[in-house]
Design an enzyme around this catalytic site. Structure first.
Site, PDB file in Angstrom:
ATOM      1  N   CYS A 164       0.813  -1.218   0.000  1.00  0.00           N
ATOM      2  CA  CYS A 164       0.000   0.000   0.000  1.00  0.00           C
ATOM      3  C   CYS A 164       0.846   1.267   0.000  1.00  0.00           C
ATOM      4  O   CYS A 164       0.305   2.367   0.036  1.00  0.00           O
ATOM      5  CB  CYS A 164      -0.961  -0.031   1.177  1.00  0.00           C
ATOM      6  SG  CYS A 164      -1.909  -1.564   1.164  1.00  0.00           S
ATOM      7  N   HIS A 304      -2.118   8.116   6.243  1.00  0.00           N
ATOM      8  CA  HIS A 304      -2.391   6.825   5.593  1.00  0.00           C
ATOM      9  C   HIS A 304      -3.655   6.218   6.195  1.00  0.00           C
ATOM     10  O   HIS A 304      -4.464   5.628   5.468  1.00  0.00           O
ATOM     11  CB  HIS A 304      -1.190   5.893   5.772  1.00  0.00           C
ATOM     12  CG  HIS A 304      -1.332   4.595   5.051  1.00  0.00           C
ATOM     13  ND1 HIS A 304      -1.314   4.514   3.680  1.00  0.00           N
ATOM     14  CD2 HIS A 304      -1.503   3.322   5.496  1.00  0.00           C
ATOM     15  CE1 HIS A 304      -1.462   3.248   3.308  1.00  0.00           C
ATOM     16  NE2 HIS A 304      -1.591   2.497   4.390  1.00  0.00           N
ATOM     17  N   GLU A 315       0.192   5.401  13.625  1.00  0.00           N
ATOM     18  CA  GLU A 315       0.470   6.574  12.783  1.00  0.00           C
ATOM     19  C   GLU A 315       0.266   7.872  13.552  1.00  0.00           C
ATOM     20  O   GLU A 315       1.033   8.825  13.379  1.00  0.00           O
ATOM     21  CB  GLU A 315      -0.421   6.567  11.540  1.00  0.00           C
ATOM     22  CG  GLU A 315      -0.077   7.727  10.605  1.00  0.00           C
ATOM     23  CD  GLU A 315      -0.875   7.717   9.310  1.00  0.00           C
ATOM     24  OE1 GLU A 315      -1.842   6.939   9.199  1.00  0.00           O
ATOM     25  OE2 GLU A 315      -0.511   8.500   8.413  1.00  0.00           O
ATOM     26  N   LYS A 333      -9.310   8.207   3.380  1.00  0.00           N
ATOM     27  CA  LYS A 333      -9.837   6.851   3.144  1.00  0.00           C
ATOM     28  C   LYS A 333     -11.213   6.673   3.779  1.00  0.00           C
ATOM     29  O   LYS A 333     -11.919   5.718   3.463  1.00  0.00           O
ATOM     30  CB  LYS A 333      -8.873   5.796   3.675  1.00  0.00           C
ATOM     31  CG  LYS A 333      -7.592   5.660   2.859  1.00  0.00           C
ATOM     32  CD  LYS A 333      -6.748   4.495   3.332  1.00  0.00           C
ATOM     33  CE  LYS A 333      -5.450   4.378   2.549  1.00  0.00           C
ATOM     34  NZ  LYS A 333      -4.430   5.368   2.981  1.00  0.00           N
ATOM     35  N   HIS A 338      -9.800   2.123   0.758  1.00  0.00           N
ATOM     36  CA  HIS A 338      -8.355   1.966   0.672  1.00  0.00           C
ATOM     37  C   HIS A 338      -7.985   1.436  -0.719  1.00  0.00           C
ATOM     38  O   HIS A 338      -8.254   0.287  -1.039  1.00  0.00           O
ATOM     39  CB  HIS A 338      -7.888   1.006   1.772  1.00  0.00           C
ATOM     40  CG  HIS A 338      -6.403   0.912   1.901  1.00  0.00           C
ATOM     41  ND1 HIS A 338      -5.527   1.583   1.075  1.00  0.00           N
ATOM     42  CD2 HIS A 338      -5.626   0.219   2.777  1.00  0.00           C
ATOM     43  CE1 HIS A 338      -4.286   1.303   1.431  1.00  0.00           C
ATOM     44  NE2 HIS A 338      -4.316   0.477   2.459  1.00  0.00           N
ATOM     45  N   PHE A 400       2.068  -3.219   3.918  1.00  0.00           N
ATOM     46  CA  PHE A 400       2.422  -4.521   4.488  1.00  0.00           C
ATOM     47  C   PHE A 400       3.837  -4.851   4.035  1.00  0.00           C
ATOM     48  O   PHE A 400       4.182  -4.697   2.859  1.00  0.00           O
ATOM     49  CB  PHE A 400       1.472  -5.614   3.977  1.00  0.00           C
ATOM     50  CG  PHE A 400       0.111  -5.607   4.628  1.00  0.00           C
ATOM     51  CD1 PHE A 400      -0.097  -5.041   5.878  1.00  0.00           C
ATOM     52  CD2 PHE A 400      -0.967  -6.200   3.987  1.00  0.00           C
ATOM     53  CE1 PHE A 400      -1.348  -5.054   6.469  1.00  0.00           C
ATOM     54  CE2 PHE A 400      -2.223  -6.221   4.576  1.00  0.00           C
ATOM     55  CZ  PHE A 400      -2.415  -5.641   5.814  1.00  0.00           C
TER      56      PHE A 400
END
Lengths: 412, 111
Positions: A164, A304, A315, A333, A338, A400
């Protein structure tokens, strides 16, 4: 040539769950609209997570039929976004040699629809019926290659793959290519289109997806106490980057400056983020140093924030530690879902538009912020978009694998 | 949901037909097609696969030079020819088929 050459953004393109182009997407974002809906196909019946952020416009309406049948859906949307950005930049008419035009286009999953669809053909009809376009449609560099062909780029075509973070990583690579004079114009971006039972089942098995199936538009709720996972989205976004001097020489419209980038790895776990966002914070710090800015210069962060329980708080800590509590944070998002490998590119477009228009989008569904100290401390914009005097803004993207990318944009 | 998705979804939920039913029986022994029928059928295939206007698919046209058909599309065309005319084109023969006329002749003499 200089490794600190100013790099600017001269073209933007996107096709997203909120709109068929950049303008319609941005207007829908500011209006607080959601791109998320519930899947109604039979296959989804026994799936725990049944939500999706589908493209607002069918790619079949935006791309020629014969061309489309040789491109995976992830390639189709990449080409659509890229051609929008390329056209807007006017770079095609600037007389740039094809050997000085490069492409960097990332994807998280690649041509999953082709891979899985052709596997069905193989099982049902045998190997001779598998399409000769299977491999070019499923390979992860396929979108970059298709975009390269579409704009006639011969200066190198690259495909970063970092889950991502891929879209943001593409932008960072583009910055480096220009700084090191590998090209004069670089088209960068990210794409994803993998709405299919298998990826849906895989992400659900990780317990990463929201199961708020009865409330699609309220399911993606970054930083909210009630968040329970992300919603899979599809789409693509693209940017045209070039050095400031050559953009000025040809009279190009400049949306913003790409001032710096930082990339780190967590070195912690294959999928779980470091609980305090250590690597994420280092990426933000590195991007600031690269841009020659200090934390107080930054007025806005497009986070994010995917709406997973662990990711958002990690985050929040990273943002607070690296930038402080004054920044206005948006988690877009909440409306787009996403977009995986396209997320970093689309959210960079949002970050650029926030700087250009001096307005920070709101985070939808943030009704009850998490008790986490960092979430509580941050100024996360909610309710309505907020007007602000912005000079610099950061876009975070994580993937990831422990990939962290931070990008710093400044006003034109 | 888009057509792509519903197609994917159906392919997951539809039981494939038993092998004996996969090929309609009339395809095993198709009636011989005339030259005109072959040219027209080839034109339909070229339109579907490569976006060629049927009127342009005349015998003297070169697939690569005139009709912009690339090598992977030729493979798709060969598969479609087998479906439509019951004529399999081996790879070594496919390489020798340069023009629409070559394809028509091959189908005509092998059906």
């Amino acid at each position: 040539m200089s490794s600190t050459a100013d790099v600017v953004v001269t073209g933007l393109g996107a096709t997203t769950p909120l709109g068929a182009d950049v303008d319609s997407t941005w207007q829908a974002l500011l209006a607080g609209r959601s791109g998320i809906s519930r899947i109604t196909d039979d296959w989804v019946m026994d799936f725990p997570a049944q939500l999706v952020a589908r493209l607002a416009a069918d790619p079949a309406d935006q791309i020629d039929r014969v061309r489309a049948r040789r491109l995976d859906r992830s390639q189709q949307v990449a080409v659509i976004a890229a051609e929008q950005a390329w056209k807007e930049s006017g770079a095609a008419d600037a007389g740039v040699a094809p050997e000085r035009i490069a492409v960097v286009f990332g994807t998280g999953i690649g041509g999953a629809l082709t891979l899985l669809g052709q596997d069905d053909v193989l099982e049902e009809k045998g190997p001779k019926r598998v399409s000769p376009f299977t491999i070019p449609m499923l390979m992860p560099n396929g979108p970059a290659a298709a975009v390269g062909l579409a704009i006639g780029a011969k200066g190198g075509v690259h495909a970063p793959v970092s889950a991502c973070a891929s879209g943001a990583e593409a932008i960072r690579w583009g910055l480096d290519l220009l700084r090191f004079d590998r090209a004069d114009v670089v088209l960068v971006g990210g794409t994803e289109a993998c709405v299919h039972p298998l990826p849906m089942a895989g992400f659900a098995a990780m317990r990463a997806m929201s199961t708020r199936n009865d409330e699609p538009e309220r399911a993606s709720r970054p930083f909210d106490k009630g968040r329970d996972g992300f919603v899979l989205g599809e789409g693509a976004a693209a940017l045209v980057l070039e050095r400031a001097d050559s953009a000025a020489a040809r009279g190009a419209r400049v949306h913003a400056r790409l001032a710096g980038a930082g990339a780190t790895a967590d070195g912690y776990d294959l999928v779980a983020p470091h609980p305090e966002g250590e690597g994420a914070g280092r990426a933000i710090g590195a991007a600031l140093r690269d841009a020659g800015l200090s934390a107080t210069d930054v007025g806005h962060v497009n986070a994010h924030a995917t709406s997973t329980p662990v990711g958002d708080t990690a985050e929040a800590s990273a943002i607070r530690n690296a930038l402080g509590e004054h920044v206005l944070v948006s988690a877009t998002k909440s409306q787009t879902g996403h977009l995986l490998g396209a997320a970093g590119a689309l959210e960079s477009v949002f970050t650029i538009l926030a700087l250009r228009e001096q307005i920070v989008p709101a985070t939808a569904n943030l009704d009850d912020p998490d008790d986490d100290a960092a979430v509580q401390a941050l100024d996360i914009v909610r309710g309505e978009p907020r007007k602000a005097e912005l000079r610099a803004a950061v876009n975070d993207s994580f993937g990831f694998g422990g990939h962290n990318i931070a990008l710093v944009f400044t006003t034109a | 949901m888009t057509p792509t998705d519903t197609r994917d979804a159906r392919s997951r939920t539809t039981t494939p037909p038993p092998p004996g039913d996969a090929v309609p029986s009339e395809r095993e022994d198709p009636p011989l097609a005339s030259t005109q029928e072959i040219q027209a059928g080839l034109g339909e295939i070229l339109e579907e696969v490569a976006g060629v206007t049927p009127a342009d698919a005349t015998p003297e046209k070169s697939f690569t030079d005139d009709l912009d058909v690339d090598s992977l599309s030729m493979v798709e065309i060969a598969t479609a020819v087998e479906d439509k005319f019951g004529v399999a084109i081996p790879d070594d023969q496919l390489a020798n088929i340069k023009t629409v006329g070559d394809a028509i002749s091959f189908i005509e003499s092998n059906q």
